[in-house]
Every structure is written in C-alpha cells, then in structure tokens.
Motif scaffolding. Sequence first.
Motif, PDB file in Angstrom:
ATOM      1  N   THR A 232      39.913  13.638  11.767  1.00 35.86           N
ATOM      2  CA  THR A 232      40.791  14.796  11.977  1.00 35.86           C
ATOM      3  C   THR A 232      40.896  15.571  10.663  1.00 35.86           C
ATOM      4  O   THR A 232      40.185  16.540  10.436  1.00 35.86           O
ATOM      5  N   THR A 233      41.765  15.117   9.760  1.00 38.05           N
ATOM      6  CA  THR A 233      41.805  15.747   8.436  1.00 38.05           C
ATOM      7  C   THR A 233      41.048  14.923   7.410  1.00 38.05           C
ATOM      8  O   THR A 233      40.764  15.407   6.312  1.00 38.05           O
ATOM      9  N   GLY A 234      40.750  13.672   7.744  1.00 34.69           N
ATOM     10  CA  GLY A 234      40.074  12.784   6.807  1.00 34.69           C
ATOM     11  C   GLY A 234      41.025  11.962   5.965  1.00 34.69           C
ATOM     12  O   GLY A 234      40.590  11.192   5.107  1.00 34.69           O
ATOM     13  N   ALA A 235      42.339  12.066   6.213  1.00 32.65           N
ATOM     14  CA  ALA A 235      43.317  11.361   5.384  1.00 32.65           C
ATOM     15  C   ALA A 235      43.162   9.846   5.469  1.00 32.65           C
ATOM     16  O   ALA A 235      43.207   9.141   4.452  1.00 32.65           O
ATOM     17  N   THR A 236      42.987   9.317   6.672  1.00 33.49           N
ATOM     18  CA  THR A 236      42.854   7.867   6.838  1.00 33.49           C
ATOM     19  C   THR A 236      41.572   7.361   6.192  1.00 33.49           C
ATOM     20  O   THR A 236      41.580   6.375   5.452  1.00 33.49           O
ATOM     21  N   ALA A 237      40.449   8.027   6.472  1.00 30.86           N
ATOM     22  CA  ALA A 237      39.178   7.614   5.883  1.00 30.86           C
ATOM     23  C   ALA A 237      39.211   7.735   4.369  1.00 30.86           C
ATOM     24  O   ALA A 237      38.643   6.909   3.646  1.00 30.86           O
TER      25      ALA A 237
END
Length: 268
Positions: A232-237
């Motif tokens: 989605t935004t890449g925050a978790t990854a």
Amino acid sequence: MSLQDGGWRDRLKAGGAQITRGARSLGRGLTDLLLPPLAWDSPEAAASAGLTPDAWSRVVFLEDPVCDGCGAGFEMDGGAFASPRCAACIAKPYAFDRARAACVYDAASRGLILKFKHGDHQPFAPLFARWVSRSAAPLLAEADAVAPVPLHRVRLLSRRFNQAAEIARPLARGAGLDYLPDALIRQTHTTTQGGKSARGRRLNVGKAFTVTAEGRRRIKGRRILLVDDVLTTGATAEACARALLEAGARAVDLAVVARVRTARELPM
C-alpha cells in the motif's frame, strides 16, 4: 519395402505424436501457471483456486517495464537510457532495495485477496505464489532466502494462518531457496493499518518488527526476499526491511501479490 523400413516409419510416427503431446502438455502447463483449470467463481470449483476467463480478464497484471524500486508500472518503455526507477524512488528510496508486484490492487484483485486473507480460502496460496514467481523472477534469481512478513501471535490466533507465509512457503520451495518463517517476528501487536495515512502507517509499525537470535544467524550476509500480500504505502515492508538490515542482512527485496496503483503518490 522391407518390414524394417515400415518399423522405422512407425517409430517416427509414434515419436511425432509424443512430441505433439509434449508440446500440448507444455502449453497447458504455461497456461496453468497463471490461469489454473478450475475457477473459484464457478460452482464446480469450490475447493480449488483459479479464475474464469471473465474474472481473469479483469485482473491488471504488471508487466515490464516497471520501477525497480517499488514495482509500479511505467506508462512506456523509455529505452536504454531511461532510469529504472520512478521519480519518487529516486527522491526517497525505500529501505528494501527492489520490489515486484504481480498485479494492481483494484476492484478485480481485491476480492481474490480478501477471500484468501479473511475468508480462509487456502487454495489461493499456490496460485498467488505462481503469480509472484513470475513477476519476481529477477529477485528470486538473486535471493539467498525467502521470509514472510510476520503476524503478531494475537492476530495469528484470530486469523489462524499468516497469509504472507502461505505464499512465501511454496514460492521458496519452487525456487529452491531457504525458507525462513520465524527469522523475523512481530513483537508489537499494532492496530490495523487500514484507514491510516502514510505517516500514520509508518508510526504504527515503526518498531513492530525484530529478528530473533537464530534469525540473525540465518540472515547474516544474505540477500532476503521479503514476501507480503499487498503493498500500500510500503510502511510495513519498510519496517521489516530495516529490521532485517540492522540484523545483518546484505540486502532485502520485496515481492507482493498486488500493489496499490498510487502507493507512492500517497502523502508521505
């Protein structure tokens, strides 16, 4: 004409038939890689995972050229002198080195992913793994090991399985790579990322992940392919990649089933 000549012709004919059958089998195999023979939205395939031609035609698969940094599709091929990364990835690179997504996360793919994620429809796992193996082939070729984005034990108990792990396991097995299901753990039970801004997502998962002592030994100096369902935004990854890099990984790449089309356009 001798019987020997006739036997030779028979053997040649049989060999030709065998080659034809082999070619047909190969064609079916390539088709089944992305479009399995049974479809989840047909009555006869309740226990299988596939797509009818109608459902298949609506999924937007991402094909080259794509941004090397976030996996977003480029509108056109810029040629040999074009940058392999989009403007956002050049300006603000992710902690993970490269990313690939099999398809765009939209109305067509969302139903498939949510059915798998929340509907406990396990046969989707090998289907998604095949999709990712195709889109992330360049990353798999250079990876030393595959690790899924982990769930916290509380969420794992309620959901009963980790969707990222169910995709990562067959993906690693198919590529002949080391599978690391427990190297990276989620130490904090965070609230859901849904509905949060990009900044809110980063704050929510910023310190949520860590690498175990055994995990440190297994990732040290290695290139890790991190696997998740949606970017989605890449925050978790990003948080996972930072934890892996801080623990000694040489590099981290990301492979997902789908990515939000405007992932890098959301407020940072």
